[in-house]
Design an enzyme around this catalytic site. Structure first.
Site, PDB file in Angstrom:
ATOM      1  N   ARG A   1       0.817  -1.227   0.000  1.00 31.92           N
ATOM      2  CA  ARG A   1       0.000   0.000   0.000  1.00 31.92           C
ATOM      3  C   ARG A   1       0.844   1.268   0.000  1.00 31.92           C
ATOM      4  O   ARG A   1       0.442   2.288   0.582  1.00 31.92           O
ATOM      5  CB  ARG A   1      -0.943   0.039   1.203  1.00 31.92           C
ATOM      6  CG  ARG A   1      -2.058  -0.968   1.145  1.00 31.92           C
ATOM      7  CD  ARG A   1      -3.263  -0.381   0.425  1.00 31.92           C
ATOM      8  NE  ARG A   1      -4.291  -1.397   0.282  1.00 31.92           N
ATOM      9  CZ  ARG A   1      -5.366  -1.472   1.067  1.00 31.92           C
ATOM     10  NH1 ARG A   1      -5.560  -0.595   2.001  1.00 31.92           N
ATOM     11  NH2 ARG A   1      -6.244  -2.421   0.867  1.00 31.92           N
TER      12      ARG A   1
ATOM     13  N   ARG B   1      -3.439   6.608   1.134  1.00 27.70           N
ATOM     14  CA  ARG B   1      -3.998   7.795   1.805  1.00 27.70           C
ATOM     15  C   ARG B   1      -3.076   8.505   2.777  1.00 27.70           C
ATOM     16  O   ARG B   1      -3.352   9.635   3.161  1.00 27.70           O
ATOM     17  CB  ARG B   1      -5.295   7.408   2.524  1.00 27.70           C
ATOM     18  CG  ARG B   1      -6.445   7.184   1.567  1.00 27.70           C
ATOM     19  CD  ARG B   1      -7.616   6.521   2.257  1.00 27.70           C
ATOM     20  NE  ARG B   1      -7.301   5.140   2.577  1.00 27.70           N
ATOM     21  CZ  ARG B   1      -8.152   4.282   3.139  1.00 27.70           C
ATOM     22  NH1 ARG B   1      -9.367   4.687   3.474  1.00 27.70           N
ATOM     23  NH2 ARG B   1      -7.801   3.043   3.386  1.00 27.70           N
TER      24      ARG B   1
ATOM     25  N   ARG C   1      -6.701  11.531  -5.864  1.00 25.47           N
ATOM     26  CA  ARG C   1      -7.974  10.819  -5.757  1.00 25.47           C
ATOM     27  C   ARG C   1      -9.137  11.800  -5.875  1.00 25.47           C
ATOM     28  O   ARG C   1     -10.146  11.508  -6.530  1.00 25.47           O
ATOM     29  CB  ARG C   1      -8.069  10.052  -4.442  1.00 25.47           C
ATOM     30  CG  ARG C   1      -9.281   9.153  -4.415  1.00 25.47           C
ATOM     31  CD  ARG C   1      -9.476   8.471  -3.093  1.00 25.47           C
ATOM     32  NE  ARG C   1      -9.747   9.429  -2.033  1.00 25.47           N
ATOM     33  CZ  ARG C   1     -10.102   9.102  -0.809  1.00 25.47           C
ATOM     34  NH1 ARG C   1     -10.210   7.819  -0.483  1.00 25.47           N
ATOM     35  NH2 ARG C   1     -10.325  10.014   0.100  1.00 25.47           N
TER      36      ARG C   1
ATOM     37  N   ASP D   1      -6.802  -2.612  -7.413  1.00 25.29           N
ATOM     38  CA  ASP D   1      -7.354  -3.267  -6.226  1.00 25.29           C
ATOM     39  C   ASP D   1      -7.576  -4.733  -6.525  1.00 25.29           C
ATOM     40  O   ASP D   1      -7.756  -5.109  -7.688  1.00 25.29           O
ATOM     41  CB  ASP D   1      -8.673  -2.612  -5.806  1.00 25.29           C
ATOM     42  CG  ASP D   1      -8.985  -2.938  -4.358  1.00 25.29           C
ATOM     43  OD1 ASP D   1      -8.424  -2.284  -3.466  1.00 25.29           O
ATOM     44  OD2 ASP D   1      -9.766  -3.885  -4.118  1.00 25.29           O
TER      45      ASP D   1
ATOM     46  N   TYR E   1     -15.022 -11.744   0.020  1.00 22.59           N
ATOM     47  CA  TYR E   1     -15.762 -10.514  -0.298  1.00 22.59           C
ATOM     48  C   TYR E   1     -17.008 -10.809  -1.136  1.00 22.59           C
ATOM     49  O   TYR E   1     -18.040 -10.168  -0.977  1.00 22.59           O
ATOM     50  CB  TYR E   1     -14.849  -9.519  -1.029  1.00 22.59           C
ATOM     51  CG  TYR E   1     -13.783  -8.934  -0.124  1.00 22.59           C
ATOM     52  CD1 TYR E   1     -14.071  -7.856   0.701  1.00 22.59           C
ATOM     53  CD2 TYR E   1     -12.506  -9.473  -0.070  1.00 22.59           C
ATOM     54  CE1 TYR E   1     -13.110  -7.322   1.546  1.00 22.59           C
ATOM     55  CE2 TYR E   1     -11.527  -8.957   0.777  1.00 22.59           C
ATOM     56  CZ  TYR E   1     -11.842  -7.878   1.581  1.00 22.59           C
ATOM     57  OH  TYR E   1     -10.903  -7.360   2.426  1.00 22.59           O
TER      58      TYR E   1
HETATM   59  O1  CP3 Z   1       0.135  -1.543  -2.474  1.00 23.08           O
HETATM   60  C1  CP3 Z   1      -0.204  -0.628  -3.261  1.00 23.08           C
HETATM   61  O2  CP3 Z   1       0.182   0.540  -3.143  1.00 23.08           O
HETATM   62  C2  CP3 Z   1      -1.057  -1.003  -4.469  1.00 23.08           C
HETATM   63  C3  CP3 Z   1      -2.447  -0.769  -4.357  1.00 23.08           C
HETATM   64  C4  CP3 Z   1      -3.383  -1.699  -3.602  1.00 23.08           C
HETATM   65  C5  CP3 Z   1      -4.624  -1.247  -3.124  1.00 23.08           C
HETATM   66  N1  CP3 Z   1      -5.342  -2.301  -2.643  1.00 23.08           N
HETATM   67  C6  CP3 Z   1      -5.050   0.151  -3.183  1.00 23.08           C
HETATM   68  C7  CP3 Z   1      -6.158   0.583  -2.315  1.00 23.08           C
HETATM   69  C8  CP3 Z   1      -3.333  -3.076  -3.335  1.00 23.08           C
HETATM   70  C9  CP3 Z   1      -2.199  -4.044  -3.576  1.00 23.08           C
HETATM   71  C10 CP3 Z   1      -4.588  -3.442  -2.741  1.00 23.08           C
HETATM   72  C11 CP3 Z   1      -4.944  -4.820  -2.353  1.00 23.08           C
HETATM   73  C12 CP3 Z   1      -6.150  -5.077  -1.561  1.00 23.08           C
HETATM   74  N2  CP3 Z   1      -7.387  -4.485  -1.677  1.00 23.08           N
HETATM   75  C13 CP3 Z   1      -6.263  -6.081  -0.583  1.00 23.08           C
HETATM   76  C14 CP3 Z   1      -5.179  -7.057  -0.212  1.00 23.08           C
HETATM   77  C15 CP3 Z   1      -4.119  -6.429   0.606  1.00 23.08           C
HETATM   78  C16 CP3 Z   1      -4.498  -6.076   1.987  1.00 23.08           C
HETATM   79  O3  CP3 Z   1      -4.442  -4.884   2.311  1.00 23.08           O
HETATM   80  O4  CP3 Z   1      -4.782  -6.994   2.757  1.00 23.08           O
HETATM   81  C17 CP3 Z   1      -7.574  -6.044  -0.071  1.00 23.08           C
HETATM   82  C18 CP3 Z   1      -8.128  -6.923   1.036  1.00 23.08           C
HETATM   83  C19 CP3 Z   1      -8.278  -5.052  -0.774  1.00 23.08           C
HETATM   84  C20 CP3 Z   1      -9.718  -4.666  -0.633  1.00 23.08           C
HETATM   85  C21 CP3 Z   1      -9.802  -3.267  -0.207  1.00 23.08           C
HETATM   86  N3  CP3 Z   1      -9.656  -2.191  -1.081  1.00 23.08           N
HETATM   87  C22 CP3 Z   1      -9.931  -2.759   1.102  1.00 23.08           C
HETATM   88  C23 CP3 Z   1     -10.127  -3.600   2.339  1.00 23.08           C
HETATM   89  C24 CP3 Z   1      -9.842  -1.368   1.010  1.00 23.08           C
HETATM   90  C25 CP3 Z   1      -9.804  -0.367   2.132  1.00 23.08           C
HETATM   91  C26 CP3 Z   1     -11.119   0.256   2.426  1.00 23.08           C
HETATM   92  C27 CP3 Z   1     -10.945   1.369   3.429  1.00 23.08           C
HETATM   93  O5  CP3 Z   1     -11.723   2.315   3.318  1.00 23.08           O
HETATM   94  O6  CP3 Z   1     -10.029   1.305   4.273  1.00 23.08           O
HETATM   95  C28 CP3 Z   1      -9.671  -1.037  -0.335  1.00 23.08           C
HETATM   96  C29 CP3 Z   1      -9.523   0.311  -0.908  1.00 23.08           C
HETATM   97  C30 CP3 Z   1      -8.143   0.692  -1.309  1.00 23.08           C
HETATM   98  N4  CP3 Z   1      -7.334  -0.084  -2.084  1.00 23.08           N
HETATM   99  C31 CP3 Z   1      -7.475   1.912  -1.011  1.00 23.08           C
HETATM  100  C32 CP3 Z   1      -6.234   1.847  -1.661  1.00 23.08           C
HETATM  101  C33 CP3 Z   1      -5.183   2.911  -1.718  1.00 23.08           C
HETATM  102  C34 CP3 Z   1      -8.030   3.062  -0.223  1.00 23.08           C
HETATM  103  C35 CP3 Z   1      -9.061   3.698  -1.087  1.00 23.08           C
HETATM  104  C36 CP3 Z   1      -9.190   5.179  -0.877  1.00 23.08           C
HETATM  105  O7  CP3 Z   1      -8.406   5.934  -1.489  1.00 23.08           O
HETATM  106  O8  CP3 Z   1     -10.098   5.562  -0.138  1.00 23.08           O
END
Ligand code: CP3
Length: 356
Positions: free
Chosen positions: A27, A31, A40, A77, A154
């Site tokens: 990640r 944010r 974003r 994602d 999910y």
């Molecule tokens: O690592 C990186 O920088 C690459 C980008 C990346 C994102 N998601 C961006 C993201 C990667 C590799 C993921 C994988 C992902 N997404 C996983 C597996 C890794 C982990 O963290 O366990 C999972 C379970 C998801 C599903 C998902 N997408 C979740 C649980 C969330 C968070 C929701 C929240 O509000 O906290 C997301 C959204 C997400 N994916 C964000 C980012 C930067 C935040 C979105 C935003 O900008 O609001």
């Protein structure tokens, strides 16, 4: 293809000698960076950002401008596949990902859309190509996917879950339906990751965020088996270079010997496992990625540096370690603390590689 200027990350994954331990962060585009929040906002929403190749490329590059990371990771994602299968992904502020439809019956499974990565997730491949071009060989690009089990959680629950009540009921009471869904997802993941490699991904990570919620037997049956099947079907090379695969099962520390046999070159570990113990168990088969507690980044730069030193010491001498956090960086972290983290790896790790 442009020549790769920094291949430390790819070399460490294959346990080849390196001058220092490579580092990147799960990640790393996210944010905690004010410039990410600005991009974003410009895109409109997180999903719009994922679907816009130029802006996805911009946020991928943002952490690399601040920190000398040894790898970039595609900005996207894991939930793009369930979205493409027709479930309707959306994000509700503060509540995480959600789906309009779930998969809980044979009829739901039969109702899923057919999937072809190049057609249905063409926006991801556009992002991969745009990022590869922008990177210009500075560091390798990591492509990724969720594991079938993690994606299924999910899809069956309809979003995030605490107890996984619906999917575990399915796994235990309707194992045939569960396996049919996991098999479909495994095929989709092979297609998706293969397409990312064709578009320019140079290493792959499979995120098995929820594998650790299973029992030991359940993990092998419902998660590990499918990751193994995927890895055996992935392309192993592109442009004459090996495409290493990282498997990251959060909370999988108890199952390391089994995970080390799934075909991945690298096993990601979270912070609950001692990396030295992990190395003594499986370090002769695979490289390790990890594993600082992401919450350590809330502490002072001096404390962060001490933790990096202790993880390096625990892993010990020689290649086969990719420094990372034990899970993704959290939104509340001060970006300056990441500087302390990366600098510590760069300054303290060369001594562990001297005789290589
Ligand atoms: O690592 C990186 O920088 C690459 C980008 C990346 C994102 N998601 C961006 C993201 C990667 C590799 C993921 C994988 C992902 N997404 C996983 C597996 C890794 C982990 O963290 O366990 C999972 C379970 C998801 C599903 C998902 N997408 C979740 C649980 C969330 C968070 C929701 C929240 O509000 O906290 C997301 C959204 C997400 N994916 C964000 C980012 C930067 C935040 C979105 C935003 O900008 O609001």
């Amino acid at each position: 293809m442009t020549e790769l200027k920094n291949d430390r990350f790819l070399r460490a994954m294959l346990r080849q000698p390196v001058d220092r331990t490579p580092v990147w962060m799960m990640r790393q585009a996210g944010r905690y960076l004010p410039e990410y929040r600005a991009t974003r906002a410009q895109a409109g929403s997180f999903l719009d950002l994922c679907k816009n190749a130029e802006l996805a490329c911009e946020v991928t590059m943002q952490p690399l401008r601040r920190y000398p990371m040894d790898a970039a990771i595609l900005f996207s994602d894991i939930l793009t596949i369930p979205d493409a299968l027709g479930l309707g992904l959306y994000f509700e502020e503060g509540e995480g990902p959600k789906f309009h439809k779930t998969v809980r019956s044979e009829a739901d499974l039969a109702g899923l859309a057919s999937f072809k990565a190049d057609d249905d997730l063409g926006y991801v491949m556009n992002a991969v190509r745009t990022i590869r071009n922008e990177l210009n060989g500075e560091v390798p690009l990591i492509g990724f996917s969720g594991s079938p089990w993690t994606l299924a959680t999910y899809m069956v629950e309809g979003g995030s879950s605490k107890d996984f009540a619906n999917i575990k009921t399915m796994a235990y009471d309707k194992p045939e339906l569960m396996h049919a869904l996991l098999g479909l997802l495994a095929d989709a993941v092979v297609d998706y990751l293969s397409a990312q490699v064709r578009a320019g991904a140079q290493a792959l990570q499979i995120f098995d965020t929820w594998g650790g919620a299973l029992s030991a037997a359940g993990y092998k049956e419902f998660s590990l088996k499918y990751m193994q099947r995927i890895i055996s079907r992935l392309p192993t090379e592109a442009d004459g270079r090996r495409i290493p695969v990282i498997v990251f099962t959060k909370n999988g520390g108890q199952w390391l010997p089994a995970i080390a046999h799934c075909g991945a070159q690298v096993v990601g570990i979270d912070w609950t496992t001692d990396i030295g113990v992990a190395r003594s168990l499986i370090g002769d088969r695979v490289a390790l990625q990890g594993n600082m507690d992401p919450s350590m980044l809330y502490a002072s730069p001096a404390r962060i540096r001490k933790e990096v030193a202790s993880i390096l010491e625990s892993y010990g001498h020689g290649s086969g370690h990719v420094f990372n956090l034990g899970h993704g960086i959290t939104p509340g972290v001060n970006p300056d603390n990441v500087t302390a983290f990366v600098d510590a790896v760069i300054e303290l790790s060369p001594q562990y590689h001297q005789a290589d």
